[in-house]
Design a protein around this motif. Structure first.
Motif, mmCIF file in Angstrom:
data_model
loop_
_atom_site.group_PDB
_atom_site.id
_atom_site.type_symbol
_atom_site.label_atom_id
_atom_site.label_comp_id
_atom_site.label_asym_id
_atom_site.label_seq_id
_atom_site.Cartn_x
_atom_site.Cartn_y
_atom_site.Cartn_z
ATOM 1 N N LEU A 1 -0.198 -11.785 -5.146
ATOM 2 C CA LEU A 1 0.660 -11.582 -6.305
ATOM 3 C C LEU A 1 0.414 -12.632 -7.385
ATOM 4 O O LEU A 1 0.269 -12.305 -8.578
ATOM 5 C CB LEU A 1 2.117 -11.599 -5.861
ATOM 6 N N HIS A 2 0.325 -13.887 -6.989
ATOM 7 C CA HIS A 2 0.142 -14.950 -7.982
ATOM 8 C C HIS A 2 -1.266 -14.938 -8.567
ATOM 9 O O HIS A 2 -1.470 -15.354 -9.710
ATOM 10 C CB HIS A 2 0.506 -16.302 -7.383
ATOM 11 N N VAL B 1 0.832 -1.214 0.000
ATOM 12 C CA VAL B 1 0.000 0.000 0.000
ATOM 13 C C VAL B 1 0.863 1.259 0.000
ATOM 14 O O VAL B 1 0.575 2.228 -0.710
ATOM 15 C CB VAL B 1 -0.978 -0.001 1.203
ATOM 16 N N SER B 2 1.946 1.247 0.769
ATOM 17 C CA SER B 2 2.843 2.409 0.793
ATOM 18 C C SER B 2 3.552 2.586 -0.546
ATOM 19 O O SER B 2 3.797 3.718 -0.985
ATOM 20 C CB SER B 2 3.870 2.266 1.923
ATOM 21 N N ILE B 3 3.874 1.476 -1.200
ATOM 22 C CA ILE B 3 4.482 1.552 -2.537
ATOM 23 C C ILE B 3 3.476 2.137 -3.525
ATOM 24 O O ILE B 3 3.813 2.996 -4.343
ATOM 25 C CB ILE B 3 4.967 0.155 -2.983
ATOM 26 N N GLU B 4 2.226 1.714 -3.415
ATOM 27 C CA GLU B 4 1.178 2.268 -4.291
ATOM 28 C C GLU B 4 1.026 3.772 -4.076
ATOM 29 O O GLU B 4 0.915 4.544 -5.044
ATOM 30 C CB GLU B 4 -0.161 1.569 -4.004
ATOM 31 N N LYS B 5 1.007 4.212 -2.818
ATOM 32 C CA LYS B 5 0.842 5.643 -2.512
ATOM 33 C C LYS B 5 1.957 6.466 -3.146
ATOM 34 O O LYS B 5 1.717 7.560 -3.685
ATOM 35 C CB LYS B 5 0.818 5.864 -0.988
ATOM 36 N N LEU B 6 3.179 5.963 -3.081
ATOM 37 C CA LEU B 6 4.305 6.696 -3.667
ATOM 38 C C LEU B 6 4.202 6.747 -5.188
ATOM 39 O O LEU B 6 4.449 7.796 -5.795
ATOM 40 C CB LEU B 6 5.628 6.069 -3.237
ATOM 41 N N ARG C 1 -4.011 -7.361 -3.410
ATOM 42 C CA ARG C 1 -4.249 -7.567 -4.843
ATOM 43 C C ARG C 1 -4.703 -6.264 -5.502
ATOM 44 O O ARG C 1 -4.177 -5.864 -6.551
ATOM 45 C CB ARG C 1 -5.300 -8.663 -5.071
ATOM 46 N N GLU C 2 -5.656 -5.585 -4.881
ATOM 47 C CA GLU C 2 -6.156 -4.317 -5.430
ATOM 48 C C GLU C 2 -5.046 -3.263 -5.471
ATOM 49 O O GLU C 2 -4.934 -2.498 -6.439
ATOM 50 C CB GLU C 2 -7.327 -3.804 -4.580
ATOM 51 N N SER C 3 -4.235 -3.242 -4.418
ATOM 52 C CA SER C 3 -3.160 -2.256 -4.337
ATOM 53 C C SER C 3 -2.129 -2.471 -5.447
ATOM 54 O O SER C 3 -1.695 -1.518 -6.107
ATOM 55 C CB SER C 3 -2.483 -2.336 -2.965
ATOM 56 N N VAL C 4 -1.743 -3.731 -5.666
ATOM 57 C CA VAL C 4 -0.756 -4.036 -6.716
ATOM 58 C C VAL C 4 -1.333 -3.728 -8.090
ATOM 59 O O VAL C 4 -0.652 -3.166 -8.962
ATOM 60 C CB VAL C 4 -0.291 -5.509 -6.624
ATOM 61 N N GLN C 5 -2.607 -4.067 -8.297
ATOM 62 C CA GLN C 5 -3.254 -3.763 -9.578
ATOM 63 C C GLN C 5 -3.314 -2.258 -9.816
ATOM 64 O O GLN C 5 -3.063 -1.782 -10.928
ATOM 65 C CB GLN C 5 -4.662 -4.361 -9.616
ATOM 66 N N ASN C 6 -3.636 -1.503 -8.768
ATOM 67 C CA ASN C 6 -3.664 -0.039 -8.878
ATOM 68 C C ASN C 6 -2.285 0.500 -9.252
ATOM 69 O O ASN C 6 -2.160 1.393 -10.090
ATOM 70 C CB ASN C 6 -4.113 0.599 -7.562
ATOM 71 N N THR C 7 -1.249 -0.044 -8.597
ATOM 72 C CA THR C 7 0.132 0.376 -8.872
ATOM 73 C C THR C 7 0.477 0.130 -10.339
ATOM 74 O O THR C 7 1.014 1.011 -11.020
ATOM 75 C CB THR C 7 1.122 -0.398 -7.968
ATOM 76 N N MET C 8 0.157 -1.052 -10.824
ATOM 77 C CA MET C 8 0.470 -1.401 -12.215
ATOM 78 C C MET C 8 -0.291 -0.513 -13.199
ATOM 79 O O MET C 8 0.271 -0.044 -14.194
ATOM 80 C CB MET C 8 0.155 -2.878 -12.470
#
Length: 318
Positions: free
Chosen positions: A209-210, A56-61, A162-169
């Motif tokens: 992730l998977h 989540v912190s990675i997504e925020k950045l 999952r949602e956070s990683v998808q948002n980041t991508m």
């Protein structure tokens, strides 16, 4: 006879070469791998906001970087004679508020440019455990030694990760549709959370992730490198750990890098890596007699090697 189990690793469909531009983000293991990229003189940038452990912190950045949302005075606070931001690592903290804001906003600007030009983004997730600052009800990347009573501790669910990683991508692909993602889970165990709790944390990261990587939407531009699995299975011996028995030692890092380079770096770059390695070792050589003719010839020959490599790849500097 085989005396250990080996993790099968698929070769990358989009390998890294000396023309690639790599950005690495995430846990301290991201920095271990980035130091290898630096040693072999690849075009690599690492953790512009310091070590970040949770998705989540990675997504925020990345949200800030992609939208160029600048840090303002409301985003920093004063504690223990230094100014901090809950969104970044304490390595960036500063005794001067304005200097901190300038550093953070410069990092946004530079990372925005790097992200637009990057061919590969390596993201290393460390944990699913997060701390939420109660006053703002926001997840923080770093607590900066603020008293624990000001935070609640939570485990991110598989769905939220999952949602956070998808948002980041999605954010990154809007800025750079051609970027290639390489995901990995840090092999460093967060035992402060507890042994069972650490396993639970890692399992949430794996599941989320998977779940994403098997989706047709993402799997064409996304790959998974099993650094955690290599450490836990191939290197399941404490001789591969530092004294804290938690972090991989240099032997382990070298071995994981070897497997990474064999599968994620183009075969055409191997000879250049060998040239760089020879130069790096020569540069570290210390002569007993620096003024001797023999040593001067050694230095002249070394400079010729550096010049030849520089002609082929001008970005390589020693």
């Amino acid at each position: 006879m085989q005396f250990r189990t080996q993790i099968p690793i698929s070769k990358s469909n989009t390998p890294i070469d000396y023309n690639s531009k790599v950005l690495s983000i995430g846990s301290c293991f991201a920095e271990n791998m980035a130091s290898k990229f630096d040693y072999f003189k690849f075009q690599n940038e690492t953790n512009p906001f310091g070590i970040i452990f949770n998705p989540v912190s990675i997504e925020k950045l990345f949200n800030r970087v992609c939208k160029e949302e600048w840090f303002e005075e409301k985003d920093v606070f004063f504690h223990n004679e230094r100014w901090h931001s809950f969104e970044v690592h304490s390595d960036l903290s500063n005794s001067d508020r304005q200097e901190l804001l300038e550093t953070l906003n410069k990092a946004i600007s530079e990372t925005h440019k790097q992200l637009k030009e990057a061919t590969h983004l390596i993201i290393t997730f460390g944990t699913s455990w997060i701390y939420r600052i109660l006053e703002k009800d926001e997840i923080v990347a770093n607590c900066h030694k603020v008293p624990q009573k000001q935070f609640s501790k939570e485990l991110l669910s598989v769905e939220i990760i999952r949602e956070s990683v998808q948002n980041t991508m999605s954010l990154i692909q809007t800025l750079n549709p051609n970027i290639n993602f390489i995901f990995t889970i840090s092999p460093v165990r967060h035992i402060k959370d507890g042994f069972v709790e650490n396993q639970l944390s890692k399992s949430h990261l794996f599941s989320a992730l998977h779940n994403i990587l098997k989706s047709e939407i993402y799997n064409l531009k996304s790959e998974y490198f099993p650094s955690y699995e290599i450490m836990m299975d191939e290197l399941r011996d404490y001789r591969f750990y530092n004294e804290d028995m938690l972090h991989p030692n240099q032997i382990a890092i070298d071995y994981i890098w070897k497997l990474f380079s064999e599968n994620y770096i183009s075969e055409s770059s191997i000879s250049t890596m060998q040239e760089v390695d020879e130069i790096q070792k020569s540069l570290r050589h210390r002569s007993f007699n620096p003024e001797s003719d023999q040593h001067q010839k050694f230095l002249a020959k070394l400079q010729q090697k550096i010049n030849r490599l520089g002609e082929k790849l001008p970005h390589i500097k020693f």
